[in-house]
Each structure stands twice: as structure tokens, then as C-alpha cells.
Scaffold this motif. Sequence first.
Motif, PDB file in Angstrom:
ATOM      1  N   GLU A  65      41.242   6.424   5.153  1.00 24.73           N
ATOM      2  CA  GLU A  65      41.011   7.814   4.799  1.00 24.73           C
ATOM      3  C   GLU A  65      41.601   8.118   3.432  1.00 24.73           C
ATOM      4  O   GLU A  65      42.736   7.763   3.146  1.00 24.73           O
ATOM      5  CB  GLU A  65      41.667   8.701   5.861  1.00 24.73           C
ATOM      6  CG  GLU A  65      41.179  10.119   5.848  1.00 24.73           C
ATOM      7  CD  GLU A  65      41.680  10.879   7.068  1.00 24.73           C
ATOM      8  OE1 GLU A  65      42.571  11.725   6.873  1.00 24.73           O
ATOM      9  OE2 GLU A  65      41.179  10.620   8.172  1.00 24.73           O
ATOM     10  N   LEU A  66      40.802   8.749   2.570  1.00 26.73           N
ATOM     11  CA  LEU A  66      41.268   9.223   1.273  1.00 26.73           C
ATOM     12  C   LEU A  66      41.096  10.735   1.241  1.00 26.73           C
ATOM     13  O   LEU A  66      40.015  11.240   1.543  1.00 26.73           O
ATOM     14  CB  LEU A  66      40.473   8.572   0.145  1.00 26.73           C
ATOM     15  CG  LEU A  66      40.713   7.081  -0.033  1.00 26.73           C
ATOM     16  CD1 LEU A  66      39.722   6.496  -1.024  1.00 26.73           C
ATOM     17  CD2 LEU A  66      42.137   6.816  -0.488  1.00 26.73           C
ATOM     18  N   ASN A  67      42.154  11.439   0.913  1.00 30.90           N
ATOM     19  CA  ASN A  67      42.140  12.898   0.952  1.00 30.90           C
ATOM     20  C   ASN A  67      42.676  13.504  -0.329  1.00 30.90           C
ATOM     21  O   ASN A  67      43.500  12.918  -1.007  1.00 30.90           O
ATOM     22  CB  ASN A  67      43.009  13.403   2.117  1.00 30.90           C
ATOM     23  CG  ASN A  67      42.423  13.012   3.444  1.00 30.90           C
ATOM     24  OD1 ASN A  67      41.298  13.332   3.738  1.00 30.90           O
ATOM     25  ND2 ASN A  67      43.194  12.290   4.231  1.00 30.90           N
ATOM     26  N   CYS A  68      42.210  14.705  -0.599  1.00 32.24           N
ATOM     27  CA  CYS A  68      42.722  15.499  -1.704  1.00 32.24           C
ATOM     28  C   CYS A  68      42.821  16.935  -1.207  1.00 32.24           C
ATOM     29  O   CYS A  68      41.896  17.451  -0.575  1.00 32.24           O
ATOM     30  CB  CYS A  68      41.788  15.410  -2.902  1.00 32.24           C
ATOM     31  SG  CYS A  68      42.466  16.140  -4.382  1.00 32.24           S
ATOM     32  N   GLN A  69      43.959  17.571  -1.483  1.00 29.13           N
ATOM     33  CA  GLN A  69      44.151  18.948  -1.021  1.00 29.13           C
ATOM     34  C   GLN A  69      43.196  19.905  -1.721  1.00 29.13           C
ATOM     35  O   GLN A  69      42.723  19.633  -2.820  1.00 29.13           O
ATOM     36  CB  GLN A  69      45.579  19.396  -1.331  1.00 29.13           C
ATOM     37  CG  GLN A  69      46.602  18.783  -0.443  1.00 29.13           C
ATOM     38  CD  GLN A  69      47.977  19.233  -0.851  1.00 29.13           C
ATOM     39  OE1 GLN A  69      48.648  18.514  -1.548  1.00 29.13           O
ATOM     40  NE2 GLN A  69      48.373  20.410  -0.434  1.00 29.13           N
ATOM     41  N   ARG A  70      42.962  21.003  -1.097  1.00 29.60           N
ATOM     42  CA  ARG A  70      42.142  22.055  -1.701  1.00 29.60           C
ATOM     43  C   ARG A  70      42.937  22.754  -2.804  1.00 29.60           C
ATOM     44  O   ARG A  70      44.163  22.790  -2.764  1.00 29.60           O
ATOM     45  CB  ARG A  70      41.693  23.049  -0.647  1.00 29.60           C
ATOM     46  CG  ARG A  70      40.830  22.390   0.416  1.00 29.60           C
ATOM     47  CD  ARG A  70      40.128  23.412   1.295  1.00 29.60           C
ATOM     48  NE  ARG A  70      39.354  22.731   2.304  1.00 29.60           N
ATOM     49  CZ  ARG A  70      38.153  22.209   2.110  1.00 29.60           C
ATOM     50  NH1 ARG A  70      37.583  22.295   0.939  1.00 29.60           N
ATOM     51  NH2 ARG A  70      37.510  21.595   3.077  1.00 29.60           N
ATOM     52  N   ALA A  71      42.251  23.304  -3.788  1.00 24.41           N
ATOM     53  CA  ALA A  71      42.903  23.984  -4.909  1.00 24.41           C
ATOM     54  C   ALA A  71      43.740  25.153  -4.409  1.00 24.41           C
ATOM     55  O   ALA A  71      43.367  25.838  -3.453  1.00 24.41           O
ATOM     56  CB  ALA A  71      41.845  24.483  -5.896  1.00 24.41           C
ATOM     57  N   GLY A  72      44.875  25.375  -5.065  1.00 24.97           N
ATOM     58  CA  GLY A  72      45.726  26.509  -4.734  1.00 24.97           C
ATOM     59  C   GLY A  72      46.800  26.221  -3.698  1.00 24.97           C
ATOM     60  O   GLY A  72      47.702  27.027  -3.511  1.00 24.97           O
ATOM     61  N   GLN A  73      46.707  25.084  -3.010  1.00 22.74           N
ATOM     62  CA  GLN A  73      47.726  24.740  -2.030  1.00 22.74           C
ATOM     63  C   GLN A  73      48.914  24.091  -2.729  1.00 22.74           C
ATOM     64  O   GLN A  73      48.765  23.450  -3.760  1.00 22.74           O
ATOM     65  CB  GLN A  73      47.177  23.763  -0.987  1.00 22.74           C
ATOM     66  CG  GLN A  73      46.123  24.336  -0.084  1.00 22.74           C
ATOM     67  CD  GLN A  73      45.634  23.305   0.934  1.00 22.74           C
ATOM     68  OE1 GLN A  73      45.815  22.110   0.763  1.00 22.74           O
ATOM     69  NE2 GLN A  73      45.013  23.790   1.990  1.00 22.74           N
ATOM     70  N   ARG A  74      50.098  24.255  -2.144  1.00 20.46           N
ATOM     71  CA  ARG A  74      51.287  23.584  -2.664  1.00 20.46           C
ATOM     72  C   ARG A  74      51.127  22.085  -2.434  1.00 20.46           C
ATOM     73  O   ARG A  74      50.721  21.653  -1.362  1.00 20.46           O
ATOM     74  CB  ARG A  74      52.517  24.112  -1.938  1.00 20.46           C
ATOM     75  CG  ARG A  74      53.784  23.580  -2.505  1.00 20.46           C
ATOM     76  CD  ARG A  74      54.972  24.172  -1.811  1.00 20.46           C
ATOM     77  NE  ARG A  74      56.153  23.498  -2.312  1.00 20.46           N
ATOM     78  CZ  ARG A  74      57.352  23.942  -2.198  1.00 20.46           C
ATOM     79  NH1 ARG A  74      57.568  25.079  -1.568  1.00 20.46           N
ATOM     80  NH2 ARG A  74      58.370  23.287  -2.684  1.00 20.46           N
TER      81      ARG A  74
END
Length: 164
Positions: A65-74
Amino acid sequence: IEQLRSLTENRIVSNFDATGMSLLEVLHHCCEETGIKFKFASRLIHGTVGEAIVFYKDGAGRIVELNCQRAGQRFSISKTNVSKLSVRKSFNVASEVTATIDLETPYLFFDYRVGDRVKSGIDGKDLLGTRRDNKCICRIERVRLDFKNQCTNLRIMRHRDVGL
């Protein structure tokens, strides 16, 4: 040797004359005969980095699994394992859409392997488009450990057969 027997389903290359061939030529021939592939990859071996020959079968890799947080999250290291991403798309005459995805992780990760299938988690952005399009398959084609910058560089191939 047991892992190779399992991967090749106990197929044996018999009556093969390797006279005058290099080790690389012999590996290519044996892999073609048994339906597997190989790549050279960096591995952590007894605490030091070494080179290894990795044998794999298309479609037999693990799912990572490769993930990237959504914009605006810490920023959270547990929710993000992608720090850089670039995508090049191409179309070929066989009606197949492909994309080459080069990405970098924000830290060294020793467990990605060539042949692993890649997906994005539900909580992160669908960077690879695997949730939007279930006809797409993403596989790791190259793994490079960058010790100077303390990151891992991956090349992922995204395939979609538009004829499906």
C-alpha cells in the motif's frame, strides 16, 4: 532452492547446454523456460546493503500500500509513505494505456520488492488511480534505496487494457 521450486511449480530445465554462455544468458534462458522473471535489487543482508537476484512471477507478488494524506491535514508519517511523485502516460497500438510512475518515500523502506502489486489505502488520496479504475493494475518495476537522501525510489508501471 525450495522457494524457486515453488515459484516454478517444480519445472526443471533439462538437457540444456550452457557451454560458452554467460551467467546472465543462462539465467534468462532458464527463466523463459520456467515462466519466471528476475531482477537485481538492493537488499539489507546481515546489517549491510548488498545486491541480490530476485526471482518473481508476474501476478504472484504481494500487495503493498502506498498512501498520501489529503491536503490540509497535519503531516503524519503513519498516513503518508509518498513524498514525491511524477507520472508519464503512454498509449500503444495494442489499445493499452500505460503510465510510468516514479515516486519517492519520505524514509528508507527495505521491504518493497519488484513484482509487488501496489494499491492506495481508503484513507489516502488515490494517487495511482487504482480505486477509480478497477481495470488498472500497478506493479513495482524498480526499487532503489537512496542512503544519501534517506529515501526509497520506486518505479511503478500502471497498465490498463482499454479493450476490457
